[in-house]
Design a protein around this motif. Structure first.
Motif: not given
Length: 944
Positions: A850-873
């Protein structure tokens, strides 16, 4: 320190002055762990040094020169030919080698050597560009290694490798001199200080170009894919000594200098692509089609022999016809890419027309469907792991790569198959990059007896004669010469070219301190020495091929051990124990570095070619030391009471905060936690306040659709932190959002006694864990009216625990992301907020897909979405953030800088959010907080 010939005292003293103790390793556990790369060789370094700056590299090289100490550079350690191991000093890249500079709308990119190849492509993706090299290891391999090995890949060919897309290089020579080809001042200084060296390079170039026979041979060799020996093409392609020097460093495998930055001319990444899978009745027909395809607009053509297809034919998603193919069948996996949809279809027509004259046995025509496209590529990508997964314990997987002239590819394939049969490598498979005549053959090998080593030696002698002598091909197409082809460089190139390589080596590394034994070696048997043992350790991990693909996603990477290193060490401990060696000291060290600091979230399994979850081994080891089974059983049977205890402890912590103040409590808690070795949990300002009381309304039947809400135990115990701007607990916020969307919220009976079992499983109490999980599933089945109603679980880790291996198909359990995207979005009107939002995709969300879906939902809810690089866990791992806080801190060490422009972060795990809040410096909340804030009920909601 290792007891073989010790390092000179002056060198050790200088290193101790230069490098802090926490970045110097000479203990048995660390040196063995770092002495392992993806090859089938092992050398144990006497000293491992983690460098964080070019200044440190310069100083180390100068001291190594003065003390005549050999050094080897190590990036990701995904090398397959033994080029990143050492029995002297191993210099590994630390955290601070990740800088990049994007130029000219992405037409160029300058990268430091610690950047992972896939990350570079992610930075370039918005510009429709990528770097040329595309090795199979690109998700783990670092730029330093990609340049040093001149790596290529499935689509790269020869035209887009590092050598041919190099725009600039910053390097450090063996004497510690820095040269930046893009800095005029650096170039001017180097031309003055190293004028003699540059003149010698220029003269070698003039002599080589004037030697028409040798020059013609070099040009012929590099018409093929070739990484055997040093890059002699630099001497015929360029006449300026600086250009020669830069291109010599490419593919030099750390034997001529250290690469501290590289600038690439990038290549287009076309958005439209399609793939076909064409099976021909025999090798000859298949290979005759390759030169035809080479004239067509194809981006990749992968060849697979019948053995390789057989190795994956039983996997889910494989075309059914693969199982029934004839023994001589040979296939091509063909990809075409284009800048537009219409151009792609024009290309596909041309390609299929060109193949019309060739008879086929089976086919899957070109598809653009991402699912079908992925299934076809899985046939190719799963072949190597398939061999690794079925090999006998104790054997290693060897993958060799050679190049035949394309016009002789069919004969080369058949002759290679004959050699594999002659030497009884019956499990071997063959595949490769057909457009370049580049073939990989994979086989398993044990090195436990002299007879087994001799068998391998005889096979390699035959391969070398076949490829290098009979066909004039390349013994190393893209994996680098390393140690295992070093004895055959002269055979392939001839004495004249071989001596030229030695001249270059002695010119740039006169004392031979840079990676000795690699590429060029005076030892004809070096490829048969220091062979890596792979002893049995545990069936959970015995199939590990030590490739290192797991390492980038591991939160303890750089703190203690990675999954690969955990397996390496456990293998060694088990082998020592079987040999009667006392391992008490090693096991004591391993207890912390191998077990206590493992998050055990299983992200490594997603990257592992053979699907190993090292966390399963760690949980098993924890179960051996799980000596409180009675307490675990009591807790499981009296979970409601345990929950009251948890809330009470949070009350105590909150009271201490009010009494002592947050700063004093933080310092006191840190001291107590450290002194107790984690038995006293760490308090931070992000610590939740207790839930005062659960207010669960009675269910009253109405006309609204029902949803069963399983509030996780942490949601029932932990409220927001005292300083959080959001003070409504997750349970109440979730219920409000569900009701806003028109749902009747139903809670399972006896909720405060329910648990998915994760807290028990993580500690190794599997019986209690499974009992609690089953209790919860039974309660959910009843509450959902036999599975009639959907079930919402408010944290993704608990959802994952419940749905893994769920046999009861009646239960439909959703994590927050899945429920919101499938049940809520159509019932809500959303107005995205202006404020930037940070998103953390938890390990469990990734496992749930569900990772891609989480990001897509966030993008529907906020105009700017930041996904920090290199943090997987995030490394919080349930309660590790309280008991082993250094794991959480290490994993999130770059978070604060990444989210500095955000006011809030979102996730789907309450415990993860505690650590994210602490180390990010902003409040992290569950996804429902964001969705609730920006949504309102739709005027005409859809009916279910």
């Amino acid at each position: 320190m290792n007891t073989s010939v010790a390092l000179p005292a002056d060198f050790v003293a200088a290193v101790e002055q230069l490098i802090p103790r926490e970045r110097r390793f000479d203990d048995p556990l660390s040196t063995l762990a770092y002495g392992t790369d993806a090859s089938f060789y092992r050398l144990i370094p006497k000293l491992v040094v983690r460098v964080e700056s070019e200044h440190e590299v310069v100083a180390l090289l100068r001291q190594a020169q003065a003390s005549k100490v050999p050094v080897t550079f190590r990036a990701a350690g995904t090398s397959l030919s033994g080029q990143s191991v050492s029995d002297s000093v191993l210099i590994v890249l630390g955290d601070h080698w990740n800088a990049r500079e994007i130029r000219g709308e992405g037409t160029q990119i300058r990268l430091q050597p610690g950047v992972i190849g896939a990350q570079a492509n992610a930075w370039l993706a918005p510009f429709g560009r990528k770097i040329g090299p595309d090795p199979a290891s690109i998700n783990a391999a670092k730029i330093g290694g990609i340049v040093a090995n001149n790596s290529s890949g499935m689509c790269c060919g020869t035209a887009q490798n590092t050598y041919h897309t190099l725009a600039g290089l910053r390097l450090v020579l063996a004497d510690g001199t820095v040269l930046d080809s893009e800095d005029p001042a650096s170039v001017a200084a180097f031309e003055q200080s190293h004028a003699a060296l540059l003149e010698q390079l220029a003269e070698l170039g003039r002599q080589t170009r004037a030697n028409t026979g040798l020059a013609a041979k070099i040009r012929h060799k590099y018409r093929l894919k070739n990484t055997t020996g040093l890059s002699l093409n630099a001497l015929v392609d360029y006449d300026q000594p600086l250009d020669i020097l830069n291109h010599l460093l490419v593919g030099s495998e750390g034997t001529l200098g250290f690469i501290s930055a590289v600038t690439y001319d990038t290549v287009p990444e076309y958005p439209h692509k399609a793939t076909a899978f064409i099976v021909f009745p025999d090798v000859e027909t298949c290979c005759r089609a390759v030169p035809v395809l080479k004239q067509q607009p194809v981006s990749a053509v992968e060849l697979l022999d019948r053995r390789s297809m057989r190795s994956v034919q039983d996997k889910p998603g494989m075309p059914a016809f693969v199982q029934t193919l004839s023994e001589g069948a040979c296939a091509l996996l063909i990809e075409s890419r284009a800048a537009s949809h219409s151009l792609l279809h024009e290309q596909l027509g041309q390609i299929m027309a060109s193949l019309a004259p060739f008879p086929t046995e089976a086919r899957v025509d070109f598809t653009e469907d991402p699912v079908e496209y992925g299934r076809l590529w899985a046939i190719r990508k799963d072949t190597f792991p398939a061999v690794g997964a079925v090999r006998e314990t104790g054997t290693t997987v060897i993958i060799e790569d050679v190049t035949f002239p394309v016009e002789q590819l069919a004969e080369g394939v058949n002759r290679l198959i004959e050699l594999l049969e002659k030497h009884h490598y019956d499990e071997a498979i063959l595949f490769g990059h057909a457009l370049e005549g580049n073939l990989h053959f994979v086989f398993t090998q044990s090195f436990e007896t002299p007879e087994q080593i001799q068998r391998y030696s005889a096979f390699m002698e035959d391969v070398a004669q076949l490829v290098a002598v009979e066909f004039g091909g390349s013994l190393k197409a893209e994996h680098g010469t390393g140690r295992n082809m070093a004895p055959f460089v002269e055979l392939e190139w001839g004495n004249e070219a071989y001596q030229l390589m030695w001249s270059l080596k002695r010119l740039l590394d006169p004392n031979g301190i840079l990676n000795p034994g690699v590429v060029l070696s005076e030892d004809p048997d070096i490829h048969l020495k220091n062979l890596k043992p792979l002893p049995a350790a545990d069936t959970l991990v015995d199939k590990c091929i030590e490739c290192g693909f797991c390492e980038p996603v591991c939160p303890s990477n750089g703190l203690t051990l990675t999954p690969r290193q955990r397996i390496v060490m456990w293998r060694d401990i088990q082998a020592r124990q079987r040999a009667g060696v006392d391992t008490a000291e090693l096991e004591a060290d391993y207890a912390y570095r191998g077990v206590d600091t493992c998050a055990a979230t299983g992200l490594c399994a997603q990257r592992c070619p053979v699907g190993i979850n090292t966390g399963e081994l760690v949980r098993k080891l924890r179960s051996v030391h799980a000596h409180h089974a009675k307490a675990a059983t009591w807790t499981a049977e009296h979970f409601r009471t345990a929950m009251l205890g948890a809330r009470f402890m949070l009350h105590v912590a909150n009271g201490a905060r009010l009494l002592l103040g947050a700063p004093l409590l933080g310092r006191t808690s840190a001291a107590l936690s450290k002194a107790s070795k984690g038995r006293v949990p760490l308090w931070t300002p992000a610590m939740p306040q207790p839930i005062q009381k659960l207010n669960l309304p009675e269910s009253n039947a109405d006309q609204r659709p029902r949803v069963v809400y399983l509030a996780a135990c942490i949601s029932r115990a932990m409220g927001p932190a005292s300083g959080d701007k959001e003070q409504l607990p997750l349970l109440d916020k979730t219920r409000a959002l569900l009701e806003k969307a028109g749902y009747q919220v139903v809670f399972p009976k006896n909720l405060d006694n329910l648990c998915c079992g994760q807290p028990f499983a993580s500690k190794g109490y599997f019986e209690q864990a499974n009992r609690k999980r089953q209790e919860t599933l039974d309660a959910l089945l009843e509450a959902s009216r036999g599975g009639l109603d959907p079930i919402y679980c408010d944290t993704s880790p608990c959802t994952l625990r419940l749905v893994q291996e769920l046999a009861d198909e009646r239960l439909d359990v959703h994590d927050p992301v899945r429920f919101i995207r499938t049940h809520l979005l159509d019932r809500l009107d959303i107005v995205p907020q202006e404020a930037p939002i940070a998103v953390h995709v938890t390990c469990s969300t990734q496992h749930l897909g569900e990772g891609p879906a989480l990001i897509e939902i966030a993008k529907r809810c906020a105009k700017t979405v930041v996904i920090p690089e290199g943090i997987h866990c995030c490394g919080f791992a349930g309660d590790k953030g309280f008991t082993t806080p250094e794991l959480n801190g290490h994993s999130l060490r770059s978070l604060k800088d990444a989210v500095q422009h955000c006011d809030e972060g979102i996730s789907t795990s309450r415990t993860c959010e505690i650590g994210l809040t602490q180390h990010g410096g902003i409040d992290y909340h569950g996804l429902v907080y964001l969705v609730d804030r920006v949504s309102r009920p739709r005027a005409t909601p859809l009916t279910v």
